[in-house]
Design an enzyme around this catalytic site. Structure first.
Site, PDB file in Angstrom:
ATOM      1  N   ILE A 155     -31.334 -90.371 -84.016  1.00 56.99           N
ATOM      2  CA  ILE A 155     -32.147 -89.228 -84.461  1.00 56.99           C
ATOM      3  C   ILE A 155     -31.975 -89.001 -85.962  1.00 56.99           C
ATOM      4  O   ILE A 155     -32.956 -88.838 -86.708  1.00 56.99           O
ATOM      5  CB  ILE A 155     -31.770 -87.959 -83.660  1.00 56.99           C
ATOM      6  CG1 ILE A 155     -32.128 -88.146 -82.182  1.00 56.99           C
ATOM      7  CG2 ILE A 155     -32.463 -86.724 -84.236  1.00 56.99           C
ATOM      8  CD1 ILE A 155     -31.642 -87.015 -81.267  1.00 56.99           C
ATOM      9  N   ASP A 211     -15.633 -88.853 -91.396  1.00 57.53           N
ATOM     10  CA  ASP A 211     -15.529 -88.259 -90.059  1.00 57.53           C
ATOM     11  C   ASP A 211     -15.607 -86.741 -90.172  1.00 57.53           C
ATOM     12  O   ASP A 211     -14.868 -86.157 -90.981  1.00 57.53           O
ATOM     13  CB  ASP A 211     -14.178 -88.682 -89.456  1.00 57.53           C
ATOM     14  CG  ASP A 211     -14.117 -88.428 -87.964  1.00 57.53           C
ATOM     15  OD1 ASP A 211     -14.450 -87.303 -87.540  1.00 57.53           O
ATOM     16  OD2 ASP A 211     -13.747 -89.354 -87.230  1.00 57.53           O
ATOM     17  N   ALA A 270     -24.384 -85.184 -86.508  1.00 57.58           N
ATOM     18  CA  ALA A 270     -23.287 -86.003 -85.960  1.00 57.58           C
ATOM     19  C   ALA A 270     -22.796 -85.377 -84.666  1.00 57.58           C
ATOM     20  O   ALA A 270     -22.621 -84.164 -84.574  1.00 57.58           O
ATOM     21  CB  ALA A 270     -22.142 -86.100 -86.956  1.00 57.58           C
ATOM     22  N   GLN A 280     -21.006 -86.449 -80.448  1.00 52.97           N
ATOM     23  CA  GLN A 280     -20.752 -87.309 -79.296  1.00 52.97           C
ATOM     24  C   GLN A 280     -21.878 -86.957 -78.335  1.00 52.97           C
ATOM     25  O   GLN A 280     -21.937 -85.840 -77.835  1.00 52.97           O
ATOM     26  CB  GLN A 280     -19.368 -86.968 -78.750  1.00 52.97           C
ATOM     27  CG  GLN A 280     -18.869 -87.833 -77.618  1.00 52.97           C
ATOM     28  CD  GLN A 280     -19.718 -87.837 -76.375  1.00 52.97           C
ATOM     29  OE1 GLN A 280     -20.416 -88.825 -76.108  1.00 52.97           O
ATOM     30  NE2 GLN A 280     -19.713 -86.757 -75.622  1.00 52.97           N
ATOM     31  N   TYR A 290     -20.213 -81.936 -71.853  1.00 56.87           N
ATOM     32  CA  TYR A 290     -20.987 -82.103 -73.097  1.00 56.87           C
ATOM     33  C   TYR A 290     -21.763 -80.835 -73.420  1.00 56.87           C
ATOM     34  O   TYR A 290     -21.776 -80.360 -74.563  1.00 56.87           O
ATOM     35  CB  TYR A 290     -21.932 -83.302 -72.921  1.00 56.87           C
ATOM     36  CG  TYR A 290     -23.019 -83.425 -73.963  1.00 56.87           C
ATOM     37  CD1 TYR A 290     -22.748 -83.939 -75.222  1.00 56.87           C
ATOM     38  CD2 TYR A 290     -24.339 -83.046 -73.668  1.00 56.87           C
ATOM     39  CE1 TYR A 290     -23.766 -84.061 -76.170  1.00 56.87           C
ATOM     40  CE2 TYR A 290     -25.347 -83.172 -74.596  1.00 56.87           C
ATOM     41  CZ  TYR A 290     -25.059 -83.678 -75.853  1.00 56.87           C
ATOM     42  OH  TYR A 290     -26.064 -83.798 -76.791  1.00 56.87           O
ATOM     43  N   ASN A 314     -35.033 -84.776 -74.065  1.00 59.22           N
ATOM     44  CA  ASN A 314     -34.678 -86.209 -74.073  1.00 59.22           C
ATOM     45  C   ASN A 314     -35.462 -86.949 -75.153  1.00 59.22           C
ATOM     46  O   ASN A 314     -36.629 -87.296 -74.943  1.00 59.22           O
ATOM     47  CB  ASN A 314     -34.949 -86.837 -72.702  1.00 59.22           C
ATOM     48  CG  ASN A 314     -33.811 -86.574 -71.738  1.00 59.22           C
ATOM     49  OD1 ASN A 314     -33.542 -85.421 -71.395  1.00 59.22           O
ATOM     50  ND2 ASN A 314     -33.126 -87.623 -71.324  1.00 59.22           N
ATOM     51  N   VAL A 352     -31.607 -92.574 -71.227  1.00 56.29           N
ATOM     52  CA  VAL A 352     -32.029 -93.323 -70.031  1.00 56.29           C
ATOM     53  C   VAL A 352     -33.197 -94.253 -70.312  1.00 56.29           C
ATOM     54  O   VAL A 352     -33.237 -95.385 -69.802  1.00 56.29           O
ATOM     55  CB  VAL A 352     -32.342 -92.343 -68.862  1.00 56.29           C
ATOM     56  CG1 VAL A 352     -33.476 -91.390 -69.179  1.00 56.29           C
ATOM     57  CG2 VAL A 352     -32.645 -93.102 -67.572  1.00 56.29           C
ATOM     58  N   ILE A 359     -30.330 -96.486 -60.915  1.00 61.76           N
ATOM     59  CA  ILE A 359     -30.755 -95.082 -60.909  1.00 61.76           C
ATOM     60  C   ILE A 359     -29.729 -94.283 -60.125  1.00 61.76           C
ATOM     61  O   ILE A 359     -29.318 -94.692 -59.030  1.00 61.76           O
ATOM     62  CB  ILE A 359     -32.159 -94.944 -60.269  1.00 61.76           C
ATOM     63  CG1 ILE A 359     -33.200 -95.623 -61.173  1.00 61.76           C
ATOM     64  CG2 ILE A 359     -32.508 -93.468 -60.028  1.00 61.76           C
ATOM     65  CD1 ILE A 359     -34.612 -95.615 -60.613  1.00 61.76           C
ATOM     66  N   GLY A 419     -22.156 -83.805 -63.384  1.00 63.11           N
ATOM     67  CA  GLY A 419     -22.875 -83.146 -64.475  1.00 63.11           C
ATOM     68  C   GLY A 419     -24.349 -83.459 -64.545  1.00 63.11           C
ATOM     69  O   GLY A 419     -25.034 -83.030 -65.479  1.00 63.11           O
TER      70      GLY A 419
HETATM   71  N1  LIG Z   1     -30.748 -88.243 -78.044  1.00 66.04           N
HETATM   72  C1  LIG Z   1     -31.070 -87.082 -77.466  1.00 66.04           C
HETATM   73  O1  LIG Z   1     -31.931 -87.041 -76.592  1.00 66.04           O
HETATM   74  C2  LIG Z   1     -30.390 -85.797 -77.890  1.00 66.04           C
HETATM   75  C3  LIG Z   1     -30.823 -84.601 -77.298  1.00 66.04           C
HETATM   76  C4  LIG Z   1     -30.214 -83.397 -77.680  1.00 66.04           C
HETATM   77  C5  LIG Z   1     -29.235 -83.408 -78.651  1.00 66.04           C
HETATM   78  N2  LIG Z   1     -28.824 -84.582 -79.200  1.00 66.04           N
HETATM   79  C6  LIG Z   1     -27.792 -84.537 -80.252  1.00 66.04           C
HETATM   80  O2  LIG Z   1     -28.366 -85.111 -81.416  1.00 66.04           O
HETATM   81  C7  LIG Z   1     -27.367 -85.754 -82.176  1.00 66.04           C
HETATM   82  C8  LIG Z   1     -27.767 -87.186 -82.466  1.00 66.04           C
HETATM   83  O3  LIG Z   1     -27.883 -87.891 -81.221  1.00 66.04           O
HETATM   84  P1  LIG Z   1     -28.401 -89.403 -81.175  1.00 66.04           P
HETATM   85  O4  LIG Z   1     -29.137 -89.569 -79.915  1.00 66.04           O
HETATM   86  O5  LIG Z   1     -29.071 -89.766 -82.455  1.00 66.04           O
HETATM   87  O6  LIG Z   1     -27.027 -90.179 -80.997  1.00 66.04           O
HETATM   88  P2  LIG Z   1     -26.356 -91.268 -81.940  1.00 66.04           P
HETATM   89  O7  LIG Z   1     -25.090 -91.622 -81.229  1.00 66.04           O
HETATM   90  O8  LIG Z   1     -27.306 -92.358 -82.272  1.00 66.04           O
HETATM   91  O9  LIG Z   1     -26.048 -90.438 -83.266  1.00 66.04           O
HETATM   92  C9  LIG Z   1     -24.850 -89.755 -83.494  1.00 66.04           C
HETATM   93  C10 LIG Z   1     -24.405 -90.101 -84.905  1.00 66.04           C
HETATM   94  O10 LIG Z   1     -23.239 -89.327 -85.212  1.00 66.04           O
HETATM   95  C11 LIG Z   1     -22.266 -90.211 -85.765  1.00 66.04           C
HETATM   96  N3  LIG Z   1     -20.958 -89.639 -85.456  1.00 66.04           N
HETATM   97  C12 LIG Z   1     -20.393 -89.494 -84.228  1.00 66.04           C
HETATM   98  N4  LIG Z   1     -19.179 -88.937 -84.345  1.00 66.04           N
HETATM   99  C13 LIG Z   1     -18.983 -88.697 -85.663  1.00 66.04           C
HETATM  100  C14 LIG Z   1     -17.910 -88.137 -86.416  1.00 66.04           C
HETATM  101  N5  LIG Z   1     -16.778 -87.721 -85.802  1.00 66.04           N
HETATM  102  N6  LIG Z   1     -18.038 -88.043 -87.760  1.00 66.04           N
HETATM  103  C15 LIG Z   1     -19.164 -88.478 -88.374  1.00 66.04           C
HETATM  104  N7  LIG Z   1     -20.197 -89.038 -87.720  1.00 66.04           N
HETATM  105  C16 LIG Z   1     -20.112 -89.136 -86.380  1.00 66.04           C
HETATM  106  C17 LIG Z   1     -22.503 -91.543 -85.086  1.00 66.04           C
HETATM  107  O11 LIG Z   1     -21.968 -92.649 -85.791  1.00 66.04           O
HETATM  108  C18 LIG Z   1     -24.026 -91.570 -85.058  1.00 66.04           C
HETATM  109  O12 LIG Z   1     -24.561 -92.090 -86.247  1.00 66.04           O
HETATM  110  C19 LIG Z   1     -26.065 -85.611 -81.379  1.00 66.04           C
HETATM  111  O13 LIG Z   1     -25.349 -84.503 -81.900  1.00 66.04           O
HETATM  112  C20 LIG Z   1     -26.537 -85.326 -79.982  1.00 66.04           C
HETATM  113  O14 LIG Z   1     -25.584 -84.567 -79.259  1.00 66.04           O
HETATM  114  C21 LIG Z   1     -29.381 -85.786 -78.847  1.00 66.04           C
END
Ligand SMILES: NC(=O)c1ccc[n+]([C@@H]2O[C@H](COP(=O)([O-])OP(=O)(O)OC[C@H]3O[C@@H](n4cnc5c(N)ncnc54)[C@H](O)[C@@H]3O)[C@@H](O)[C@H]2O)c1
Length: 316
Positions: free
Chosen positions: A13, A52, A74, A76, A141, A174, A189, A205, A277
């Site tokens: 994202i 980090d 950033a 998890q 989460y 999503n 997914v 699934i 979950g």
């Molecule tokens: N993908 C989705 O559908 C979705 C939906 C709702 C929220 N989110 C949130 O959006 C954000 C991005 O998600 P994504 O799907 O792009 O995942 P992703 O894993 O591709 O992106 C997460 C990024 O954060 C970095 N990162 C992780 N831990 C870090 C740390 N301790 N310090 C610095 N950088 C760190 C990772 O290297 C990565 O570049 C996340 O916070 C996630 O919880 C995602």
């Protein structure tokens, strides 16, 4: 030119949001530890800092240079990993956000956007779910994301700060599209299914497949983030980013299979027990995003999936 700090800007994202920020003329610094992100996804016009969000000194070195806004993306992002390692999930998602807030306070950063999640609604009573529905997380989460979101807004509402912090949380549903990992079995997914088909692996699934999700395309999400950045109507708000249309996991499976010239009769699809979950139904009410941001997702699932598959076939 405004300088924007994007944490997680090497991820799925974040990297798309960085691309759009660059296109709109912002000066962008990406801060990412590359745990799931890839440096090759970071726009050449953005500066990359490996760091980090758990390390205050690493963050401080960037904030000290002066930033006009922080997009804290950033995180998890895996429900499954939140159960496998709850401490890491809490550390990155909640403590990491607290660290960002402490830096925002120390350096009087006036603007913060936070990557929140639809998971905080849990098995919502009201579907489509509006932002003022009661949060009821059903996985770790979602707890760490909701805690982080509350830290953001409680901090922004503090009366003892000598500056104004305008905060917005974007509760994404999503999100899917190009650059979502095809090889990470723990998150996304749609990308997991596409990766399975590309590698000729069976599709797995969990539960009966009738659980549903609201899939929103990455370009629509990135546009909402960047449009919100300087829009005062979004200050202090939490805003859903979804489409208002849900699809069952069985339907998603069928359209991914079809895109690869398969059906359930010609491909191995295995059903497993539900995972801890898991949520049954997730669907956004996007009235607030329409009203405050004049935002409307434009990508239909079939077309967005076709683009994602074209990218995936390109060997990414
Ligand atoms: N993908 C989705 O559908 C979705 C939906 C709702 C929220 N989110 C949130 O959006 C954000 C991005 O998600 P994504 O799907 O792009 O995942 P992703 O894993 O591709 O992106 C997460 C990024 O954060 C970095 N990162 C992780 N831990 C870090 C740390 N301790 N310090 C610095 N950088 C760190 C990772 O290297 C990565 O570049 C996340 O916070 C996630 O919880 C995602």
């Amino acid at each position: 030119m405004k300088r924007i700090l994007v944490t997680g800007g090497a991820g799925f994202i974040g990297s798309h949001i960085v691309d759009l920020l660059v296109t709109r003329g912002y000066d962008v610094i990406v801060f990412d530890n590359e745990s799931t992100g890839k440096r090759e996804y970071v726009n050449d016009a953005a500066e990359f800092v490996h760091g980090d969000v758990g390390e205050a000194t690493e963050l401080s070195a960037v904030f000290a240079r002066g930033v006009d806004a922080v997009l804290h993306i950033a995180g998890q992002a895996s429900i499954r990993l939140s159960f496998a390692d709850p401490t890491e999930d809490l550390t990155v998602n909640t403590l990491g956000t607290i660290n960002i807030l402490q830096q925002c306070i120390a350096y009087r950063v006036p603007r913060l956007l936070f990557a929140s999640s639809m998971t905080i609604y849990g098995n919502a009573v009201i579907v489509p779910t509006p932002e003022d529905a009661a949060p009821a997380p059903v996985n770790y989460y979602a707890v760490t994301k909701y805690a982080a979101e509350r830290y953001v807004h409680i901090t922004a509402e503090r009366k003892d700060l000598d500056f104004t912090l305008n905060a917005t949380s974007l509760r994404m549903f999503n999100v899917y599209g190009e650059r979502q990992s095809l090889s990470n079995p723990y998150q996304g997914v749609l990308a997991i299914f596409v990766g399975n088909l590309i590698r000729g692996e069976p599709i797995n699934i969990h539960s009966d497949g009738e659980q549903s999700r609201d899939f929103v395309y990455i370009a629509d999400v990135a546009r909402a983030w960047v449009d919100a950045l300087e829009n005062p109507a979004t200050y202090g708000q939490v805003i859903n980013l979804g489409t208002g249309v849900d699809s069952s996991i069985n339907r998603l499976c069928d359209i991914v299979l079809k895109a690869f010239g398969h059906t359930r009769a010609s491909y191995s699809v295995n059903y497993h027990p539900a995972q801890p979950g898991d949520m049954r139904r997730s669907l956004a009410d996007i009235t607030r995003a329409k009203t405050l941001l004049n935002w409307q997702p434009t990508m239909a699932l079939d077309e967005g999936l076709a683009r994602t598959i074209a990218w995936a076939r390109g060997g990414q």
